[in-house]
Design an enzyme around this catalytic site. Structure first.
Site, mmCIF file in Angstrom:
data_model
loop_
_atom_site.group_PDB
_atom_site.id
_atom_site.type_symbol
_atom_site.label_atom_id
_atom_site.label_comp_id
_atom_site.label_asym_id
_atom_site.label_seq_id
_atom_site.Cartn_x
_atom_site.Cartn_y
_atom_site.Cartn_z
ATOM 1 N N ASP A 1 0.855 -1.196 0.000
ATOM 2 C CA ASP A 1 0.000 0.000 0.000
ATOM 3 C C ASP A 1 0.891 1.247 0.000
ATOM 4 O OD1 ASP A 1 -3.091 0.702 1.344
ATOM 5 O OD2 ASP A 1 -1.550 2.232 1.313
ATOM 6 N N SER B 1 -0.201 13.937 5.192
ATOM 7 C CA SER B 1 1.125 13.362 5.402
ATOM 8 C C SER B 1 1.232 12.829 6.827
ATOM 9 C CB SER B 1 2.198 14.423 5.166
ATOM 10 O OG SER B 1 2.072 15.452 6.130
ATOM 11 N N GLU C 1 3.376 13.615 8.939
ATOM 12 C CA GLU C 1 3.683 14.733 9.838
ATOM 13 C C GLU C 1 2.369 15.370 10.308
ATOM 14 O OE1 GLU C 1 5.076 14.184 6.953
ATOM 15 O OE2 GLU C 1 7.232 13.973 7.361
ATOM 16 N N GLU D 1 -3.196 -0.047 -3.676
ATOM 17 C CA GLU D 1 -3.166 -1.164 -2.734
ATOM 18 C C GLU D 1 -3.476 -2.482 -3.432
ATOM 19 O OE1 GLU D 1 -6.229 -0.445 0.093
ATOM 20 O OE2 GLU D 1 -5.907 -2.334 1.147
#
Ligand SMILES: Nc1ccn([C@H]2C[C@H](O)[C@@H](COP(=O)(O)OP(=O)(O)OP(=O)(O)O)O2)c(=O)n1
Ligand SMILES: [Mg+2]
Length: 948
Positions: free
Chosen positions: A272, A356, A358, A415
């Site tokens: 993925d 993201s 982060e 995926e």
């Protein structure tokens, strides 16, 4: 802008163009009811930087006085309002349009549009550097005079009044708004209402170009098809990349653990891409790497925490209604929380498609509203969609894997599951070395990271990926599975959504560990048989689902749940025709015909505000569906359209109450499949022809020459007689001979065979013909579906095993004859069903009268024929595979009871029962990792059949 060329919006004039138009429309729609004058009619402003009045205040002034506020500078923006701008910026700008904010204030004060030139911020005396005009602008930036303050207070007052009105009295609010709308709509015939709603003939195209869900669904379906095509095109050709990898391994450039001594094991990989949309987006924004980033339609920044809200919308009411629905009806706390925290005043309701890692560290999640995300992380940067980029990277991912193996089950654009068993065996490479190599290759080609999980089934492989993310890989060992699963929440399991989680929670089960403690029977009481059995296995990490390589589309649809605002039936009809055209073209694209048409409608819920908080969204709706089953499959546009219109009319919903419409075509027939069927039919007819020819050659009974010197006996139709004879003659294995002989001596006293009988039957092994079989030939009908064939193969292997085991204690010299028997028996099974009844139920236990069938069999047959023993075993086995453990238990218990009532040849039946039971136990052990306790047991001192 380079991005815009590649973001899938280019035909629309680019992403930002589309976005800007939308914001303008939102602004216009939101302004209408506040309007007091048309003072700034035709005038648009864009505020660049800090100003006094602030951008927000200027926006409100424009709203009230008929102007337009641009959230972005556009080519047709009339004025740029600023107080000071950096030189570099100014050099690139057309300074003849940059004016001071005071111009707006003064116009309102004097109730006329003043000459803007005295308010220009720059004079263009120098070509290199525009000079700041210290005139009105400067003076006016310093303070606000009293009249402006008064104006601001008045504006605030209007807004507050409206908001209060909205919050306290929905009815009053609606009538008030209706009055306002009536005036403004008549004043502005081209208001946004028709510009970007489904009434606009261009709407559908634009909607699909911008809909992320449409793009990901199309890509996902596309890759399922792509894998099929690759597999068909590949044939038996070697995989080139395997050769390259082998070279690296041989040259020692890639170090692998020695796997040659290890037993081959099944390896399923789940791969993925990490924060897929973000990773693709960052390829063109490398400077943003390492920062909290989100992909969304919203521009972010303050624009996302202070969006114009349509005054007819009532966020507070809508938020509570949504939350209640999610909580009370759907038991979906995740979505309830999403609206509770995301529907706060003026926060953007644009969804984050991907964020993201982060950003995830700050609590942001995929699917969250941008407004809420910005509250959690104000420095969050947003980047636009790049649909072409997703396509390109997704193809690169699939192509990279496909160069090593085509045992791929496509899941979505980013995926897939891959069965690595075969490639690993061929290359003799250790699994994680291979996965590292593959992931690196994906990264090199796509510049995007991915993660992979490996285990011996799909469920565990997916769980392993969770442990691996981001940018990692993880091997989850089967022996660790149950313990690991115990740490997980219930909703990570496939098929366990909010309602099942709720049911389990209500029963005091809050995670997989809790479910592991619960019996299957209890789960069945809670969730029904099928779900319970799946959950029982899954929470232990057991997942018998095979990988599906060639997936077929089962339905096709076109749905729109945005911009649906009709006032007349004619508008709705036009749109339905367009949508029918859309779904029809998708049907044609996949070369299929449909037999069922479903119209899906989202109808505004009675309690929902007329206008939605999300601009042109669907708001709180009741879902309604109406279906039609056609006599014949169709791909005729006219016919589909007529039926869609008919369904719409039958539904009786007024056009203005609709908020979403979908057309769903299902029960698809398949051109490829029908070709395949023909092939199978042809193949079968060829086989049956061959069979006809062969029937002369294939003997029903095969003479076995030495070493069995038994005389032929025509009624020797089962293996038991053979066993008996063999046993009495066995010399090579005295212990086995003793056991078998002992058994047959016992049975012999009861059966027609006796030690004093005439010489044993001739050296013939009879191929049990269908006529000999107690059960119908059709009961052994193999399924022609792929899954059915795979299952059948498994069953046949197993059948061989049971017969082999059944006779394993026979002396070696008998084995060739037995193998011959099995081969012929299987051949017969393969061919026979196609000759007569090609379509019939496989499992005899599907028959509600299976108990009487079993009873009749045991009562009427002298000895159990191996064909029947096999059949019973195989059919019960199927039930085990289908998780029907209750039924297995019931059958075995009943079967045992009946066998115990058998008086003649009882020990033959004991042996048959025990053989079936022990094989079934093995199967249960293999699949469920447990033992089925059957209360009844054979307890015979003669044949020494006791439960161990
Ligand atoms: N409801 C959804 C689901 C997915 N996607 C898109 C955005 C995702 O980037 C991409 C892949 O979905 P994933 O669930 O794999 O999510 P990510 O790849 O973003 O994150 P992860 O690293 O968790 O896989 O599909 C979307 O737009 N809307
Ligand atoms: Mg992903």
């Amino acid at each position: 802008m380079a991005d815009e060329d590649h973001n899938g919006f280019s035909e629309w004039g680019g992403y930002f163009e589309a976005k800007k138009s939308k914001l303008e429309e939102q602004f216009a729609a939101a302004s209408n009811p506040f309007r007091k004058s048309n003072l700034f009619d035709g005038i648009s402003i864009f505020v660049n930087g800090l100003t006094n009045p602030t951008a927000d205040e200027l926006k409100r002034i424009m709203m009230v006085h008929g102007g337009t506020f641009h959230h972005y500078e556009r080519s047709h923006t009339k004025f740029i309002i600023a107080s000071n701008l950096p030189d570099v910026k100014v050099r690139k700008m057309d300074t003849s349009r940059i004016i001071a904010a005071q111009w707006v204030v003064d116009c309102v004060e004097q109730n006329r549009v003043l000459d803007y030139k005295p308010y220009l911020l720059y004079t263009n005396q120098k070509t290199t550097q525009p000079r700041l005009n210290f005139g009105k602008g400067k003076k006016n930036d310093s303070t606000l005079d009293n009249s402006t303050v008064a104006e601001e207070t008045e504006l605030d007052g209007i807004l507050k009044e409206l908001q209060q009105d909205v919050a306290t009295s929905p009815k009053k609010h609606i009538s008030h708004i209706n009055n306002l709308s009536a005036t403004t709509t008549s004043n502005h015939p081209n208001s946004s209402h028709s510009a970007r709603t489904a009434v606009d003939p261009e709407f559908l195209n634009e909607f699909y170009k911008n809909s992320r869900l449409h793009h990901i669904a199309t890509l996902g379906a596309g890759f399922k098809q792509y894998v099929c095509e690759l597999r068909q095109a590949h044939g038996n050709k070697p995989f080139v990349k395997r050769g390259e990898l082998r070279t690296l391994l041989v040259a020692g450039k890639l170090l692998s653990e020695d796997v040659s001594t290890k037993t081959p094991k099944r390896y399923v990989m789940h791969i993925d891409m990490d924060c897929f949309f973000v990773s693709v987006g960052l390829r063109s924004h490398p400077d943003l790497r390492g920062l909290p980033i989100a992909v969304t339609h919203s521009k972010g920044g303050t624009g996302a925490t202070d969006v114009p809200v349509h005054p007819q919308a009532n966020r507070q009411v809508e938020r509570e209604l949504f939350a209640q629905r999610f909580e009370q009806h759907l038991h979906d706390n995740v979505r309830a929380d999403k609206v509770r925290y995301g529907f706060q005043k003026n926060m953007s309701l644009s969804e984050i498609a991907s964020c993201s890692y982060e950003a995830r560290a700050k609590g942001i999640r995929n699917g969250m509203f941008v407004g809420q995300a910005l509250k959690l992380c104000p420095e969050l940067k947003t980047i636009p969609y790049d649909f072409e980029g997703y396509r390109e990277v997704a193809f690169a991912l699939y192509n990279t894997v496909a160069q090593y193996t085509l045992n791929i089950e496509a899941v979505s654009c980013d995926e897939m599951f891959v069965d690595l068993t075969d490639v690993l065996q061929e290359l003799q490479v250790d699994v994680m070395t291979f996965v590292t190599h593959l992931r690196q290759e994906v990264r090199d080609i796509t510049a995007c990271p991915c993660s992979a999980g490996v285990a011996d089934n799909k469920l565990l492989a997916r769980m392993a990926t969770k442990l691996a993310k981001p940018n990692g890989q993880h091997l989850l060992q089967t022996e660790d599975a149950a313990n690991y699963m115990a740490t997980l929440a219930l909703d990570v399991l496939p098929g366990v959504g909010s309602s099942i989680t709720y049911k389990l929670n209500q029963a005091g089960l809050s995670n997989c560990a809790d479910v592991q403690q619960v019996s299957l029977v209890r789960l069945e009481m809670l969730l029904g048989k099928k779900m319970a059995q799946t959950l029982y296995q899954n929470c232990r990490g057991i997942d018998p689902r095979p990988l599906v390589y060639e997936q077929q589309r089962k339905s096709i649809s076109a749905e729109v749940n945005y911009g649906i605002r009709f006032s007349k039936y004619e508008e709705l009809e036009k749109f339905l025709k367009q949508l029918s055209g859309e779904v029809h073209s998708r049907l044609i694209e996949i070369k299929r015909k449909a037999k069922s048409i479903t119209l899906k409608l989202m109808v505004r819920a009675a309690e929902a505000p007329v206008e939605t908080s999300k601009f042109m969204g669907h708001g709180i709706c009741d879902n309604q569906t109406k279906s039609l089953l056609l006599k014949q499959s169709t791909d005729d546009l006219e016919f589909i359209t007529q039926n869609v219109l008919k369904l719409m009319k039958e539904s009786g919903f007024p056009p203005n109450e609709l908020r979403g419409i979908g057309i769903h075509l299902s029960k698809l027939d398949d051109v490829v499949e029908s070709k395949k069927e023909n092939l199978i039919m042809n193949m079968f007819s060829k086989i049956s022809e061959k069979q006809k020819d062969k029937s002369i050659n294939i003997p029903i009974a095969i003479p076995i020459k030495e070493p069995l010197d038994m005389k032929a006996k025509s009624d020797s139709t089962n293996v038991l007689s053979l066993l008996k004879n063999a046993a009495t003659r066995s010399k090579s294995n005295p212990a086995a001979a003793f056991k078998i002989a002992n058994f047959f001596q016992v049975t012999a006293t009861e059966s027609s065979y006796s030690s004093s009988s005439p010489p044993p039957p001739p050296p013939m092994i009879h191929v049990a013909s269908w006529a000999d079989c107690f059960l119908n030939r059709s009961d052994l009908q193999p399924s022609t579906s792929k899954a059915g064939l795979a299952r059948e193969n498994k069953r046949l292997c197993r059948a061989d095993q049971i017969v082999t085991k059944y006779m394993e204690e026979l002396p070696q010299h008998m084995h060739p004859a037995i193998h011959q028997y099995i081969t012929l028996n299987n051949k017969q099974k393969d061919v026979a069903p196609t000759v007569e009844q090609p379509e019939k139920q496989t499992n005899i236990f599907v028959n509600p009268n299976y108990k009487s069938l079993l009873a009749t069999w045991v009562k009427t047959e002298a000895v159990p024929k191996p064909t029947d023993v096999n059949l019973i075993y195989l059919n019960i086995c199927d039930l085990v595979l289908d998780n029907q453990m209750d039924k297995v238990y019931e059958i075995m218990k009943y079967f045992c009871c009946i066998v115990k009532t058998k008086r003649r040849n009882s020990c033959c039946w004991h042996m048959a029962y025990n053989e079936i039971e022990s094989n079934i136990q093995e199967k249960v052990q293999e699949i469920l990792d447990c033992h089925i306790y059957i209360r009844e047991a054979i307890d015979c001192c003669k044949c020494q059949s006791f439960r161990s």
